[in-house]
Design an enzyme around this catalytic site. Sequence first.
Site, mmCIF file in Angstrom:
data_model
loop_
_atom_site.group_PDB
_atom_site.id
_atom_site.type_symbol
_atom_site.label_atom_id
_atom_site.label_comp_id
_atom_site.label_asym_id
_atom_site.label_seq_id
_atom_site.Cartn_x
_atom_site.Cartn_y
_atom_site.Cartn_z
ATOM 1 N N GLU A 1 1.268 -0.285 -48.127
ATOM 2 C CA GLU A 1 2.258 -0.174 -47.059
ATOM 3 C C GLU A 1 2.190 -1.478 -46.267
ATOM 4 O O GLU A 1 1.223 -1.724 -45.546
ATOM 5 C CB GLU A 1 1.953 1.022 -46.158
ATOM 6 C CG GLU A 1 2.923 1.198 -45.012
ATOM 7 C CD GLU A 1 2.545 2.335 -44.081
ATOM 8 O OE1 GLU A 1 3.107 2.382 -42.969
ATOM 9 O OE2 GLU A 1 1.673 3.155 -44.437
ATOM 10 N N ASP B 1 2.504 2.041 -32.818
ATOM 11 C CA ASP B 1 1.257 1.418 -33.234
ATOM 12 C C ASP B 1 0.231 1.359 -32.116
ATOM 13 O O ASP B 1 0.557 1.115 -30.953
ATOM 14 C CB ASP B 1 1.529 -0.003 -33.746
ATOM 15 C CG ASP B 1 2.407 -0.002 -34.982
ATOM 16 O OD1 ASP B 1 2.262 0.920 -35.795
ATOM 17 O OD2 ASP B 1 3.232 -0.919 -35.131
#
Length: 260
Positions: free
Chosen positions: A49, A60
Amino acid sequence: MSTVESTIAARKAAGSGALIGYLPAGFPNLQSSIDAAVALVENGVDIIELGIPYTDPVMDGLVIQEATQRALENGFKLEHAFEAVSAITARVSAPVLVMTYFNPVLQYGIERFADDLVAAGGAGLITPDLTADNARSWLTAAERTDLDHVFLAAPSSSDARLRLAVEKSRGFVYAVSTMGITGARADVDSAARSLVSRLRDAGSTNACVGVGISSSDQVREVLGYADGAIVGSVLVKALADGGVPAVARTAAALATGTIA
């Protein structure tokens, strides 16, 4: 089946599940990010990924935010992501999914993005901020170019949204293990098991769990009920602290959790 689906199927047939490893493109520089991704595959990771650095990465955690900010400060451009995918797929056969917030795709041009990702050898796209019910333009481009389209499902998702995510995803459904941002955690939230069960009820045959997985024991636990375990922050931290050799060692340790 797509290359992602066939990779997951092969791991399931072996009595386990897939290990999916996340790293941001361009961190700490473009060549190192390519070498690190290759090292993941050489040390037991089944699917890459590859994250595209973004200025407002709302999902994130701090480790990934700092890495992507450094990549941007070093001059990362979207075109570099295609260069990275091409270089990685030239060296290893594992499928490479690109993870990106959708605004860079819109700015680049959806059809152009799909064409360039295919040309680079990419397998598809993971879109954390694009829901399946708002993805018509992307789905049209992805289906034209035979790219996977991975949508997220969260513990808070309604049954109707889970059914839509299952219906519209190709490759797998990304089951977010816990509410909140990415980052290593001592325990993977028990909500992940319940979410995967709900995805099964909605018809999913490929549900992969991410957010918070940081050890081989957690990988093994997740693969006891899901089809894949997605690991990110602990790999990014290893790369930040010790470079490619450290990320290779970390990947190898995580991969022991996939042994049936």
